[in-house]
Design a protein around this motif. Structure first.
Motif, PDB file in Angstrom:
ATOM      1  N   GLN A 108      26.717  12.334 120.225  1.00 43.17           N
ATOM      2  CA  GLN A 108      27.560  12.723 119.095  1.00 43.17           C
ATOM      3  C   GLN A 108      26.711  12.991 117.849  1.00 43.17           C
ATOM      4  N   GLN A 109      25.716  12.130 117.643  1.00 45.79           N
ATOM      5  CA  GLN A 109      24.848  12.313 116.470  1.00 45.79           C
ATOM      6  C   GLN A 109      24.057  13.618 116.580  1.00 45.79           C
ATOM      7  N   ILE A 110      23.517  13.878 117.781  1.00 41.91           N
ATOM      8  CA  ILE A 110      22.731  15.114 117.964  1.00 41.91           C
ATOM      9  C   ILE A 110      23.630  16.332 117.740  1.00 41.91           C
ATOM     10  N   PHE A 111      24.844  16.240 118.288  1.00 40.01           N
ATOM     11  CA  PHE A 111      25.798  17.343 118.156  1.00 40.01           C
ATOM     12  C   PHE A 111      26.085  17.624 116.679  1.00 40.01           C
ATOM     13  N   GLU A 112      26.257  16.542 115.920  1.00 39.19           N
ATOM     14  CA  GLU A 112      26.527  16.718 114.483  1.00 39.19           C
ATOM     15  C   GLU A 112      25.325  17.322 113.761  1.00 39.19           C
ATOM     16  N   TRP A 113      24.117  16.912 114.156  1.00 38.64           N
ATOM     17  CA  TRP A 113      22.924  17.514 113.539  1.00 38.64           C
ATOM     18  C   TRP A 113      22.863  19.013 113.827  1.00 38.64           C
ATOM     19  N   LEU A 114      23.239  19.361 115.079  1.00 42.90           N
ATOM     20  CA  LEU A 114      23.133  20.768 115.482  1.00 42.90           C
ATOM     21  C   LEU A 114      24.192  21.650 114.826  1.00 42.90           C
ATOM     22  N   TYR A 115      25.435  21.130 114.751  1.00 40.23           N
ATOM     23  CA  TYR A 115      26.540  22.012 114.334  1.00 40.23           C
ATOM     24  C   TYR A 115      27.121  21.712 112.961  1.00 40.23           C
ATOM     25  N   ARG A 116      26.894  20.521 112.422  1.00 41.94           N
ATOM     26  CA  ARG A 116      27.401  20.242 111.073  1.00 41.94           C
ATOM     27  C   ARG A 116      26.283  20.411 110.061  1.00 41.94           C
ATOM     28  N   LYS A 117      25.169  19.704 110.337  1.00 43.60           N
ATOM     29  CA  LYS A 117      24.068  19.801 109.369  1.00 43.60           C
ATOM     30  C   LYS A 117      23.175  20.990 109.694  1.00 43.60           C
ATOM     31  N   ARG A 118      23.322  21.518 110.889  1.00 44.55           N
ATOM     32  CA  ARG A 118      22.641  22.754 111.319  1.00 44.55           C
ATOM     33  C   ARG A 118      21.118  22.674 111.245  1.00 44.55           C
ATOM     34  N   VAL A 119      20.541  21.566 111.693  1.00 46.43           N
ATOM     35  CA  VAL A 119      19.080  21.480 111.676  1.00 46.43           C
ATOM     36  C   VAL A 119      18.518  22.109 112.954  1.00 46.43           C
ATOM     37  N   ASN A 120      17.319  22.640 112.850  1.00 44.47           N
ATOM     38  CA  ASN A 120      16.700  23.317 113.986  1.00 44.47           C
ATOM     39  C   ASN A 120      15.417  22.630 114.424  1.00 44.47           C
ATOM     40  N   ASP A 121      15.351  21.317 114.177  1.00 48.67           N
ATOM     41  CA  ASP A 121      14.135  20.574 114.500  1.00 48.67           C
ATOM     42  C   ASP A 121      14.539  19.138 114.853  1.00 48.67           C
TER      43      ASP A 121
END
Ligand code: SF4
Length: 339
Positions: free
Chosen positions: A27-40
């Motif tokens: 869930q945390q990774i998903f939020e980083w990818l799609y909410r905070k939109r980080v690419n690293d």
């Protein structure tokens, strides 16, 4: 190396548990990818360091790039987007009151060859991955600063010809830990791939569908839509009835009105009879001329006579104008211009 943006949240959970990491990190990774939109992966501090190191060795995070953008006087914005292997696809952002609808591509090129569509002119290259489909939203939101509220699978390609990836992309679009596009706000537009419609009904995915009909007469429809030679209007209606039985929401029919081709009163009568086969919405779209085809826009009189028959037959319709007609309006046009 695999693209982590191809995974749904459920699949990410499986990756976590297979490495002995608690599933909540998915869930945390998903939020980083799609909410905070980080690419690293390094920028995800709440994910255990050792697991991040593993992710870096097995996965990459893809990005779709904006190559070109055109904005119409009606606010419609068209984007030419670059994929990592150098291919380009298109997305169109259509503002309408509070709604921001993004029309996304599902394939690079198209094999269906409809005789009014620029997307099919250069043939088919390949299917887009779920990451490339959802990446169109990420790229357009970043470039435009707008929040997309609705998705239509109506760009380049036939979505039901790339069924599994489109279903996965829908799951990623809808995820309430990510992009949060409501189920009822996603429409899949098809030229009439009957087995795909049946599969979609069986899947219970809850997407609405829209049919590019353009003629209710098999002879004429086959002339402009080769798909009709494989699955004719009768087979299509049978599949739509089944779809309605399962999903219980109206089917949208799109009808591009082309001067002297599908615009007679007889065509309107055939259309009226056909759409009455299933609860529906009907959109009539006057053809928008393109340098690539011989077709002409209907005259005011043709249009008036055509919709007059629909009214007489008690068929409700919405008259739609092509959006963004002063830019490279139809899908595939921006790409065609770039070549
Ligand atoms: S209308 Fe759709 S299915 Fe037909 S050629 Fe264009 S993209 Fe392909």
């Amino acid at each position: 190396m695999k693209d982590i943006r191809n995974l749904t949240r459920e699949e990410l959970k499986e990756v976590c548990t297979s490495r002995g990491v608690p599933a909540f990190h998915a869930q945390q990774i998903f939020e980083w990818l799609y909410r905070k939109r980080v690419n690293d992966f390094s920028l995800m501090p709440n994910v255990p360091l050792k697991f991040r190191e593993y992710l870096k060795t097995d996965f990459f995070i893809s990005e779709v790039a904006v190559l070109q953008k055109e904005i119409s006087s009606d606010g419609t914005a068209k984007f030419l987007l670059g994929l990592q292997d150098g291919l380009a696809v298109e997305s169109v952002l259509i503002p309408e009151k509070k709604r921001r609808t993004l029309c996304v591509s599902t394939q690079a090129g198209c094999k269906f060859g409809c005789k009014f569509c620029v997307s099919g002119l250069n043939g088919f290259k390949r299917n887009l991955s779920p990451a490339e489909i959802c990446g169109q939203l990420l790229a357009v939101e970043k470039e435009s600063g707008e929040k997309v509220t609705n998705i239509v699978f109506m760009g380049v390609g036939e979505p039901l010809d790339n069924f599994d990836n489109v279903m996965k992309a829908s799951a990623i679009f809808m995820d309430n830990r990510g992009l949060e596009i409501g189920k009822r706000k996603i429409v899949l537009s098809t030229c009439g791939v009957v087995p795909g419609i049946e599969r979609l009904a069986e899947s219970g995915a809850g997407l609405r569908i829209s049919i590019s009909l353009h003629s209710a007469d098999d002879r004429k429809r086959s002339q402009i839509m080769p798909v009709n030679k494989k699955w004719n209007t009768g087979q299509l209606m049978k599949a739509l009835k089944k779809f309605y039985e399962k999903e219980q929401f109206a089917i949208t029919f799109e009808y591009i009105l082309i001067s002297g081709f599908n615009s007679s009163e007889k065509d309107a009568e055939a259309l009226s009879m056909y759409v009455k086969g299933v609860p529906h919405k009907l959109n009539i779209i006057p053809y928008n001329p393109s340098e690539h085809f011989k077709w002409k826009a209907p005259t005011g009189e043709e249009l008036g006579d055509f919709v007059g028959v629909l009214k007489e037959k008690g068929v409700f319709y919405t008259l739609r104008r092509s959006r963004g007609s002063d830019i490279s309006a139809a899908c595939g046009q921006l790409q065609a211009k770039l070549k």
